[in-house]
Scaffold this motif. Structure first.
Motif, PDB file in Angstrom:
ATOM      1  N   ALA A   1      45.357  32.800  41.266  1.00 26.77           N
ATOM      2  CA  ALA A   1      45.936  34.266  40.461  1.00 26.77           C
ATOM      3  C   ALA A   1      46.422  34.295  38.713  1.00 26.77           C
ATOM      4  O   ALA A   1      45.892  35.379  38.267  1.00 26.77           O
ATOM      5  CB  ALA A   1      47.147  34.536  41.296  1.00 26.77           C
TER       6      ALA A   1
ATOM      7  N   VAL B 197      36.455  38.179  47.721  1.00 27.25           N
ATOM      8  CA  VAL B 197      37.324  39.580  46.494  1.00 27.25           C
ATOM      9  C   VAL B 197      37.211  41.050  47.842  1.00 27.25           C
ATOM     10  O   VAL B 197      37.065  42.389  46.896  1.00 27.25           O
ATOM     11  CB  VAL B 197      36.804  39.886  45.136  1.00 27.25           C
ATOM     12  CG1 VAL B 197      36.814  41.154  44.349  1.00 27.25           C
ATOM     13  CG2 VAL B 197      37.190  38.984  44.483  1.00 27.25           C
TER      14      VAL B 197
ATOM     15  N   SER C  53      33.528  33.961  47.454  1.00 30.99           N
ATOM     16  CA  SER C  53      34.541  34.711  46.744  1.00 30.99           C
ATOM     17  C   SER C  53      34.841  35.789  46.465  1.00 30.99           C
ATOM     18  O   SER C  53      35.316  36.584  46.782  1.00 30.99           O
ATOM     19  CB  SER C  53      34.537  33.215  44.929  1.00 30.99           C
ATOM     20  OG  SER C  53      34.970  32.870  44.538  1.00 30.99           O
TER      21      SER C  53
ATOM     22  N   THR D  69      42.814  34.405  37.072  1.00 42.32           N
ATOM     23  CA  THR D  69      42.343  35.724  36.637  1.00 42.32           C
ATOM     24  C   THR D  69      42.734  36.775  35.712  1.00 42.32           C
ATOM     25  O   THR D  69      42.617  37.331  36.058  1.00 42.32           O
ATOM     26  CB  THR D  69      42.729  36.486  38.076  1.00 42.32           C
ATOM     27  OG1 THR D  69      43.494  36.490  38.217  1.00 42.32           O
ATOM     28  CG2 THR D  69      41.937  36.240  39.150  1.00 42.32           C
TER      29      THR D  69
ATOM     30  N   TRP E 103      38.110  36.233  38.978  1.00 45.66           N
ATOM     31  CA  TRP E 103      37.726  36.189  40.398  1.00 45.66           C
ATOM     32  C   TRP E 103      36.690  36.413  40.895  1.00 45.66           C
ATOM     33  O   TRP E 103      36.649  35.958  42.306  1.00 45.66           O
ATOM     34  CB  TRP E 103      37.986  38.034  40.322  1.00 45.66           C
ATOM     35  CG  TRP E 103      39.583  38.961  39.740  1.00 45.66           C
ATOM     36  CD1 TRP E 103      39.640  39.739  39.017  1.00 45.66           C
ATOM     37  CD2 TRP E 103      39.969  38.966  41.208  1.00 45.66           C
ATOM     38  NE1 TRP E 103      40.987  40.144  38.989  1.00 45.66           N
ATOM     39  CE2 TRP E 103      41.519  39.468  39.968  1.00 45.66           C
ATOM     40  CE3 TRP E 103      40.587  38.175  42.737  1.00 45.66           C
ATOM     41  CZ2 TRP E 103      42.544  39.657  40.855  1.00 45.66           C
ATOM     42  CZ3 TRP E 103      42.069  38.483  42.930  1.00 45.66           C
ATOM     43  CH2 TRP E 103      42.755  39.448  42.271  1.00 45.66           C
TER      44      TRP E 103
ATOM     45  N   LEU F 163      43.321  46.087  46.073  1.00 46.21           N
ATOM     46  CA  LEU F 163      43.050  46.597  43.962  1.00 46.21           C
ATOM     47  C   LEU F 163      43.373  47.823  44.210  1.00 46.21           C
ATOM     48  O   LEU F 163      43.734  48.803  43.266  1.00 46.21           O
ATOM     49  CB  LEU F 163      41.723  45.759  43.642  1.00 46.21           C
ATOM     50  CG  LEU F 163      41.675  44.670  44.193  1.00 46.21           C
ATOM     51  CD1 LEU F 163      40.604  44.036  43.802  1.00 46.21           C
ATOM     52  CD2 LEU F 163      42.877  43.609  43.297  1.00 46.21           C
TER      53      LEU F 163
ATOM     54  N   ALA G 273      38.576  37.780  34.299  1.00 45.57           N
ATOM     55  CA  ALA G 273      37.725  38.753  35.722  1.00 45.57           C
ATOM     56  C   ALA G 273      36.768  37.798  36.059  1.00 45.57           C
ATOM     57  O   ALA G 273      36.410  38.331  36.720  1.00 45.57           O
ATOM     58  CB  ALA G 273      36.589  40.214  34.309  1.00 45.57           C
TER      59      ALA G 273
END
Length: 231
Positions: A189, A37, A33, A192, A202, A44, A199
């Motif tokens: 999604a 990210v 993960s 998150t 994620w 982001l 948080a």
């Protein structure tokens, strides 16, 4: 302490015990993960610093920010298969697949970036009324399903337009799988965005969603669909 109790305690707390196995498995999910990210940092950063604006600069920057998404999906799907198969070096699998996608599947990244740019200009030029937004969402959903299908075709020998057609055929032949991919992605999604624990989501949701999608693929005949596409 009896021998039986000692044996049970050893199974629970030993280096190869239940707790150690669970912690190691959780750490592997965390690594996958976190790797995914990290690949989304440009997107982001764009969302945090620029965001949606009906300007040429913002639209082009937004399109450029998603260039890493398709290779990241390739890496995520391969790492998810590794997690299910008990591979020990899933982070290495992720980055090897990411690098391979950058070298050999860069067309997927360009197609996704181009689609984002076109949709952005459509909304900017035609206005953000309900019909335009609904159409943009529908097109985006179809593009997302094809991109995810392409991610699951990482080991395909096809290249270029043939690869894109194969991914589109998978979506047409297995629409229920495509809907599962969208549902799993939407749930990840949404996880998150939860207060307090969002948080942390994620750092676990991407790998969990990819593993869930891979399980569904194996259960619903995705392998047979791929064989027919490659035939």
């Amino acid at each position: 302490m009896s021998a039986v109790a000692t044996t049970r305690l050893g199974r629970l707390l030993g280096y190869d015990g239940i707790i150690a196995t669970l912690l190691l498995g959780s750490f592997r999910y965390f690594l996958v993960s976190l790797s995914f990210v990290c690949c989304l940092v440009p997107m982001l950063a764009f969302q945090a610093l620029v965001g949606w604006q009906a300007t040429h600069t913002a639209l082009w920057l937004g399109a450029a920010a998603v260039l890493t998404v398709a290779p990241a999906l390739h890496g995520l799907t391969q790492a998810a298969a590794g997690l299910l198969d008990g591979e020990p070096h899933v982070a290495r699998i992720f980055w090897a697949a990411f690098a391979g996608a950058v070298r050999h599947r860069w067309g997927s990244a360009l197609v996704l970036s181009g689609a984002v740019l076109v949709l952005g200009y459509d909304v900017a030029l035609l206005g953000a009324d309900a019909n335009v937004l609904l159409g943009a969402v529908a097109v985006a959903a179809v593009i997302a399903m094809v991109v995810v299908a392409a991610a699951f075709l990482t080991d395909s020998p096809l290249r270029g337009a043939g690869f894109a057609i194969a991914a589109a055929r998978i979506v047409l032949q297995r629409p229920h799988l495509a809907l599962v991919w969208l549902l799993v992605s939407a749930l990840a999604a949404l996880a998150t965005t939860l207060p307090v624990v969002g948080a942390v989501g994620w750092l676990s949701a991407p790998a969990l969603a990819a593993v869930a999608a891979t399980i569904c693929n194996r259960a619903l005949g995705f392998g047979r669909s791929r064989q027919r596409v490659g035939a």
